[in-house]
Design an enzyme around this catalytic site. Structure first.
Site, PDB file in Angstrom:
ATOM      1  N   HIS A  26      38.753  39.284  44.314  1.00 41.87           N
ATOM      2  CA  HIS A  26      37.487  39.228  43.552  1.00 41.87           C
ATOM      3  C   HIS A  26      37.539  38.012  42.619  1.00 41.87           C
ATOM      4  O   HIS A  26      37.173  38.100  41.448  1.00 41.87           O
ATOM      5  CB  HIS A  26      37.289  40.494  42.719  1.00 41.87           C
ATOM      6  N   SER A  44      40.842  43.855  48.842  1.00 41.02           N
ATOM      7  CA  SER A  44      40.938  44.148  47.406  1.00 41.02           C
ATOM      8  C   SER A  44      42.355  44.600  47.040  1.00 41.02           C
ATOM      9  O   SER A  44      43.294  43.820  47.176  1.00 41.02           O
ATOM     10  CB  SER A  44      39.870  45.173  47.030  1.00 41.02           C
ATOM     11  N   GLU A  87      35.368  37.316  46.869  1.00 41.92           N
ATOM     12  CA  GLU A  87      34.764  38.420  47.603  1.00 41.92           C
ATOM     13  C   GLU A  87      34.164  37.909  48.920  1.00 41.92           C
ATOM     14  O   GLU A  87      33.751  36.759  49.021  1.00 41.92           O
ATOM     15  CB  GLU A  87      33.680  39.086  46.748  1.00 41.92           C
TER      16      GLU A  87
END
Lengths: 280, 280
Positions: free
Chosen positions: A173, A131, A200
Site C-alpha cells: 500500500h 498486502s 496497491e
C-alpha cells in the site's frame, strides 16, 4: 504442470483489482498453468477467513482455474498436522490473502506447512500473496510504522518474516499510505537490505534468476542503501527524525524489471514492447 | 542592522509551531535582528488576510521584535504602487504567509514590489515564507499534483515561481501529505533541478553561500536527479506511472546542512553539537 517459465513468487501491494480487468489475478492464473491450475487460498492473515476465502474462490473460478481450495490454518497445531501437507499435493499456487502479517508468521513460521511450501518453491510451486501476504515474504518484515510523517530513526517495527525472498524488506500500500519514510528508516538500519515498496493494484513477479518484473496500475519503489554516506540511525532517541544521505531510489511501473542479484533496473524497451504486444 | 551572518531565505514547510517552543518563528526573529527587527507580513496568498495577518503580528510581537507591519497586496496595481516600496524602507524581513502560491506569483510576479525585494536580498533583506510562501521561492514551483498515489509521468502542475532560489523545486507539507511521488515527477522532467521537500514545522535557512541549514521537528528530503539513468517521462500518456532509475535521495533533520553549489550534504557532528549547545 503447464506453468510458464520459472516464476517463484508473486508479491502484490494489496488492493488488486477484482472488478474490471483483474490484471494481477489473471496473471497469477496464467503463470500457474491456466485452466489446469489448482490454487490454495490461505486465509490465515484475516479475521474473516470464510468471507475472504469465498471471494477469492469465486474470483479464481471465474478466471477459469481447475480447482480452488481455501485453507484456513488458525493454529500452529493445524500447521504442523500431516493432513495440511497432504492437502497441498496437487497445488500449483499458494495464495496468501491480506490481514495481519504477524498472524501469518506467528501461526505458520517454522511449521511443517512452512517448511513444505518453502521446499516446494524449487519444485515449481508458486507462492503469491497480497498486502500482509506480501510483507511476510521477506526474511525481515515491516510490522508497523509511522505513515505520512517525517522518517524517524527507529520507530518502524520489524519482525522475522517467512523468508521466501532474501535480502529484501517489502512494504505494501506504498504510495497510497505515504510509507516512504518508514521504508527509508528500515533500510537505514541495515543498508545491506533492499527496500521494496509496492503500490496497491501492483505486483512484483520474482523468477528463479531473482529478476523482478512489475505488473499492475501503480509502481514499485526500490530503496537501495548501498551507497549511503551517513546516517544517524545508531544514535539514541529512536523517535528523532532520521538523517540519511545518498540513498538510491528507483521507481518502476508495469513492464519494467529489476535484477536483485546485481541491484540494477533493467530497461529494455524492445522487450517491454513485446510484453505489451503479448497482452493485446 | 544587527543581523546574524548572511541569511537570505527562510523557507518553511507549513504548519510551523505557534503554541509551544515556536522554534522556527524564534529563529526568524533571531536571524533578522532580535528586538531591533522590523518584519513585514505579506498576506497576499491567503483569503483571510486580516485574521492571518493579525495572528502573525501578535506572534512576532510576543517574540520581542521592534515592529510588525501587515501588508495585504491584493492586486498588481497595488504591487506596482510607489507607496508599497516606500513602506518596506526599514524592513529587515519580509514574511510570506501560506495560502495559494498562484496568488503570490500572479499578483506579485514582475511587479515593483517583486523587483525591489529581490534586489534587497543582496542588501541584507531576509525573505521568509511558509507553505505557499515556501513554494513560490523557486524559479519553478509546484502548483498541484497527486498526493498519496503512484508517481505519474506528468500530472504534477508547475508554474513560474518568484525565483528567489535558483535550480530548486520546493514542495511543502512533504511527508505529511505523501508528496514524494509528485516531487519525483517534477525532478524527472528536468533532472538539472533539485527537488526539495520540506516537512511541516520544518524550515530551511539559505545563506549567501547557498548552504541550506535545517531547523524544526521534521526533515527535508532532497531529490537529486543528476545520476538518473532512465526515465519514461518524455513519452506520451501523462497519467501513466512514472519510471525513473538512480535517483539520489537525502533525508536531513535539524542541524544538518546541504551545499547547493556542489549538491552534497554536510555532516559535521562537531558543528552540529555546537549549534545545539548554542540553543540551550
Amino acid at each position: 504442470m503447464g506453468k510458464e517459465g520459472n516464476t517463484q513468487l508473486i508479491i502484490i501491494g494489496g488492493g488488486e483489482d477484482k472488478r474490471t480487468d483483474k490484471e494481477i489475478l489473471k496473471e497469477i492464473v496464467r503463470l500457474s498453468g491456466e485452466d489446469r491450475t489448482n490454487i490454495a487460498v490461505i486465509t490465515t492473515a484475516t479475521n474473516y477467513p470464510l468471507e475472504v476465502g469465498e471471494e477469492y474462490k469465486r474470483l479464481f473460478y471465474d478466471l477459469g482455474v481447475n480447482r480452488v481450495d481455501t485453507i484456513n490454518i488458525a493454529s500452529r497445531k493445524e500447521a504442523n498436522h500431516r493432513q495440511i501437507v497432504k492437502s497441498l499435493k496437487d497445488i500449483d499456487c499458494v495464495f496468501f490473502v491480506g490481514g495481519d502479517q504477524l498472524r501469518i508468521s506467528s501461526i505458520l513460521g517454522g511449521t511443517e506447512f512452512h517448511h513444505y511450501i518453502q521446499k516446494q518453491i524449487e519444485e515449481g510451486l508458486i507462492i503469491a500473496g497480497t498486502s500482509a501476504g506480501a510483507s511476510m515474504m521477506s526474511e525481515v518484515m515491516v510490522v508497523e510504522g509511522d505513515e505520512e510523517d517525517a522518517p524517524r530513526k527507529c520507530t518502524v517495527k520489524m519482525a522475522p518474516g517467512m523468508g521466501f525472498l532474501k535480502g529484501v524488506i517489502i512494504d505494501q500500500h506504498f504510495n497510497q499510505r505515504g510509507r516512504i519514510g518508514r521504508l527509508l528508516g528500515a533500510v537505514a538500519q541495515n543498508p545491506y537490505t533492499l527496500g521494496l515498496g509496492i503500490d496497491e493494484d501492483t505486483a512484483v513477479i520474482v523468477n528463479k534468476e531473482k529478476e523482478l518484473r512489475v505488473i499492475g496500475s501503480g509502481v514499485i519503489t526500490i530503496v537501495d542503501g548501498k551507497d549511503i554516506g551517513y546516517t544517524n540511525i545508531s544514535e539514541q532517541n529512536p523517535d528523532e527524525p532520521l538523517a540519511i544521505t545518498n540513498v538510491k531510489v528507483h521507481i518502476l511501473p508495469t513492464g519494467y524489471k529489476y535484477n536483485l542479484k546485481n541491484k540494477t533496473a533493467i530497461i529494455l524497451d524492445q522487450e517491454r514492447k513485446e510484453i505489451e504486444e503479448d497482452r493485446k
